[in-house]
Scaffold this motif. Structure first.
Motif, PDB file in Angstrom:
ATOM      1  N   HIS A  98       0.873  -1.175   0.000  1.00 12.29           N
ATOM      2  CA  HIS A  98       0.000   0.000   0.000  1.00 12.29           C
ATOM      3  C   HIS A  98       0.910   1.226   0.000  1.00 12.29           C
ATOM      4  CE1 HIS A  98      -4.049   1.631   0.756  1.00 12.29           C
ATOM      5  NE2 HIS A  98      -3.413   2.602   1.394  1.00 12.29           N
ATOM      6  N   GLU A 138      -7.994   1.796   9.039  1.00 13.31           N
ATOM      7  CA  GLU A 138      -8.400   1.379   7.689  1.00 13.31           C
ATOM      8  C   GLU A 138      -7.236   0.754   6.912  1.00 13.31           C
ATOM      9  OE1 GLU A 138      -9.865   3.409   3.509  1.00 13.31           O
ATOM     10  OE2 GLU A 138     -10.041   4.556   5.346  1.00 13.31           O
ATOM     11  N   ILE A 139      -6.062   1.367   6.970  1.00 11.06           N
ATOM     12  CA  ILE A 139      -4.898   0.835   6.256  1.00 11.06           C
ATOM     13  C   ILE A 139      -4.400  -0.442   6.923  1.00 11.06           C
ATOM     14  CG2 ILE A 139      -2.501   1.282   5.574  1.00 11.06           C
ATOM     15  CD1 ILE A 139      -3.300   4.255   5.277  1.00 11.06           C
ATOM     16  N   THR A 151      -6.770  -3.137   5.830  1.00  7.39           N
ATOM     17  CA  THR A 151      -6.583  -3.437   4.409  1.00  7.39           C
ATOM     18  C   THR A 151      -5.372  -4.344   4.204  1.00  7.39           C
ATOM     19  OG1 THR A 151      -7.600  -1.369   3.689  1.00  7.39           O
ATOM     20  CG2 THR A 151      -6.088  -2.414   2.139  1.00  7.39           C
ATOM     21  N   ASN A 185      -4.053  -6.219   6.558  1.00  4.89           N
ATOM     22  CA  ASN A 185      -4.122  -7.340   7.490  1.00  4.89           C
ATOM     23  C   ASN A 185      -2.807  -7.478   8.265  1.00  4.89           C
ATOM     24  OD1 ASN A 185      -5.408  -9.488   8.777  1.00  4.89           O
ATOM     25  ND2 ASN A 185      -4.623 -10.986   7.315  1.00  4.89           N
TER      26      ASN A 185
END
Length: 123
Positions: free
Chosen positions: A26, A45-46, A49, A51
């Motif tokens: 990311h 959130e990141i 995303t 995991n």
């Protein structure tokens, strides 16, 4: 050597690639925060995303003197062209780069909108 830019809010920023144990990546833009002693903070959130694996808790003191507890996760980033495993604090703010990540590097900021941010190893 790494390069970033001063944004329209007069924040020194740098782009980082963050990955998990499966090398899912990311790209984030992070604000450099010299008052933050950790490595990197990311919003939930990141973290979800990617995991990222949970590793525990950490305590910190905010600028107003209040103490908080952070959930800590493990991540890998590309830092100065190398993969680096670091702890990540969960915080519902813009991603922040802290002094632990900058340790051993010189930080140069041209403090004007659009100004250059340069991070290079201490010589």
């Amino acid at each position: 050597m790494m390069h970033g830019i001063v944004n329209s809010s007069c924040e020194a920023t740098i782009s980082l690639v963050v990955s998990n144990t499966n090398r899912q990546t990311h790209l984030i833009d992070a604000v450099i925060d010299t008052g933050y002693t950790g490595f990197l903070s990311l919003p939930r959130e990141i973290i979800v995303t990617l995991n990222l694996p949970w590793t525990g808790f950490d305590r910190g003191t905010l600028g107003d003197g209040s103490e908080v507890t952070f959930e800590v996760y493990a991540a890998t980033i590309i830092w100065d062209g190398q993969y680096r495993n670091i702890p990540v604090n969960e915080a519902e703010t813009d991603p922040l780069v802290g002094m632990s990540l900058l340790y051993g590097y010189d930080l140069y900021i041209r403090a004007v909108e659009g100004g250059n941010v340069t991070i290079k190893p201490v010589e």
